[in-house]
Design an enzyme around this catalytic site. Structure first.
Site, mmCIF file in Angstrom:
data_model
loop_
_atom_site.group_PDB
_atom_site.id
_atom_site.type_symbol
_atom_site.label_atom_id
_atom_site.label_comp_id
_atom_site.label_asym_id
_atom_site.label_seq_id
_atom_site.Cartn_x
_atom_site.Cartn_y
_atom_site.Cartn_z
ATOM 1 N N CYS A 1 120.161 69.732 108.560
ATOM 2 C CA CYS A 1 119.374 68.518 108.307
ATOM 3 C C CYS A 1 120.264 67.301 108.542
ATOM 4 C CB CYS A 1 118.832 68.547 106.873
ATOM 5 S SG CYS A 1 117.530 67.341 106.541
ATOM 6 N N ASP B 1 124.989 63.999 96.915
ATOM 7 C CA ASP B 1 125.785 63.214 97.841
ATOM 8 C C ASP B 1 124.875 62.743 98.974
ATOM 9 O OD1 ASP B 1 125.336 65.470 99.391
ATOM 10 O OD2 ASP B 1 127.452 65.855 99.818
ATOM 11 N N GLU C 1 136.811 67.441 96.012
ATOM 12 C CA GLU C 1 135.746 66.449 95.865
ATOM 13 C C GLU C 1 136.294 65.033 95.893
ATOM 14 O OE1 GLU C 1 132.648 66.791 96.085
ATOM 15 O OE2 GLU C 1 132.460 68.963 95.960
ATOM 16 N N TYR D 1 128.946 61.848 90.066
ATOM 17 C CA TYR D 1 128.850 62.826 91.149
ATOM 18 C C TYR D 1 129.932 63.897 91.026
ATOM 19 C CZ TYR D 1 129.690 65.185 95.474
ATOM 20 O OH TYR D 1 129.935 66.179 96.383
#
Length: 333
Positions: free
Chosen positions: A178, A126, A25, A108
């Site tokens: 998407c 995100d 991450e 996050y």
């Protein structure tokens, strides 16, 4: 992705390693999966556990990070690893709130680790998740102003069970289906309830506030080679851009930088400049080169023997400077 544990493996009892989740991450911030994959494999080979990373030399870690950009992440990586070992016995906290106490871990990253490693129902948001939520609910408020609204919508969808699988699936949905341009609505599992698809606005979302033009800064980089092949290099200050990274001595970066040669020499200015773009500005570096004898002393930096110098340890902008010097016969003759 080498840091992933799939749903089938999780169902069979395999648990994600919070160290690998955290490392991935941090690396993925402002960087693509394609760019991160090799770095992740290199780091986990050199330092397979958080204890290994905490015990590593700063320069070795910064060198391994070179080229990945956003170098404050590498400094925070070391701070966090050492805090996990010193304050938590080498085990990451198991809750989002606990993870937030670690240096370099923000909302996050804490949510991502808590959800993926520990299945806490933490909301992971995100850019991919923002895009999915904006389209699913046809939100036209432009980013970044829309962030609180999109986060609230993402929270409504976050399940209590299998939160880790859900977090990864919705991020993957944004990354592969998407997508920012030409979303594949026909194969999307959220096709039917998607308000933006129904309204015909999906390709236009999420809206974004126009970015300001990036300014251009200028600087001078000094590349010095001693007769025995050693290169003059310096470690940049720990704070600021490229903090803690190895590089060429240079001037300040601004509109009209003052010359700041590290020693007296017969300098040659190369015809081409090193061009690089950071998050907030473009940089143009004039490159000056010189060769000196064994008695030369510099007012900053130190000479590094040829066999100890690895261009790969330089950050990208400094490698660009180095590459320009390859056409200079005085340095390479």
């Amino acid at each position: 992705m080498p840091w992933r544990v799939g749903p089938a493996e999780r169902a069979a009892g395999q648990r994600p390693d919070p160290y690998r989740i955290w490392l991935s991450e941090v690396m993925l911030q402002q960087t693509t999966v394609a760019a991160v994959r090799d770095y992740f494999v290199k780091f986990t080979t050199l330092w397979p556990t958080v204890r290994d990373l905490a015990a590593a030399e700063d320069a070795e870690v910064m060198g391994a990070w070179a080229g990945l950009g956003y170098y404050a992440r590498a400094r925070n990586l070391l701070k966090c690893a050492r805090a996990v070992v010193a304050d938590h016995g080498g085990a990451f906290p198991t809750s989002r709130d606990g993870l937030l106490t670690l240096p370099g871990i923000g909302p996050y990253t804490a949510s991502a680790i808590a959800a993926i490693a520990y299945d806490e129902a933490a909301t992971v948001v995100d850019g991919n998740v923002e895009r999915v939520m904006a389209r699913l609910h046809d939100v036209h408020t432009p980013l970044p102003a829309a962030k609180p609204e999109l986060t609230a919508l993402a929270t409504e969808h976050t399940p209590v069970e299998r939160a880790g699988d859900y977090a990864q699936s919705v991020m993957d949905l944004g990354a592969t289906i998407c997508t920012p341009r030409n979303p594949a609505c026909g194969i999307c599992p959220l096709r039917d309830p998607c308000a933006a698809r129904i309204a015909g606005t999906a390709p236009d979302l999420p809206r974004k506030t126009p970015k300001k033009l990036k300014p251009t800064r200028h600087g001078i980089a000094y590349v010095v080679r001693r007769d025995d092949g050693a290169w003059l290099l310096e470690t940049r200050p720990p704070k600021g851009l490229l903090g803690g990274m190895l590089g060429w001595p240079g001037s300040d970066w601004g509109d009209d930088p003052a010359p700041a040669p590290p020693l007296e020499a017969d300098w040659t200015t190369l015809p081409a400049q090193a061009l690089h773009t950071f998050t907030h500005f473009h940089l143009k570096l004039t490159v000056q080169t010189a060769t000196v004898g064994p008695e030369a002393t510099a007012n900053r930096g130190q000479f590094v023997a040829q066999d100890q110098f690895q261009p790969a340890d330089l950050p990208t902008v400094m490698r660009k400077v180095f590459d320009l010097t390859r056409q200079e016969p005085d340095l390479w003759g």
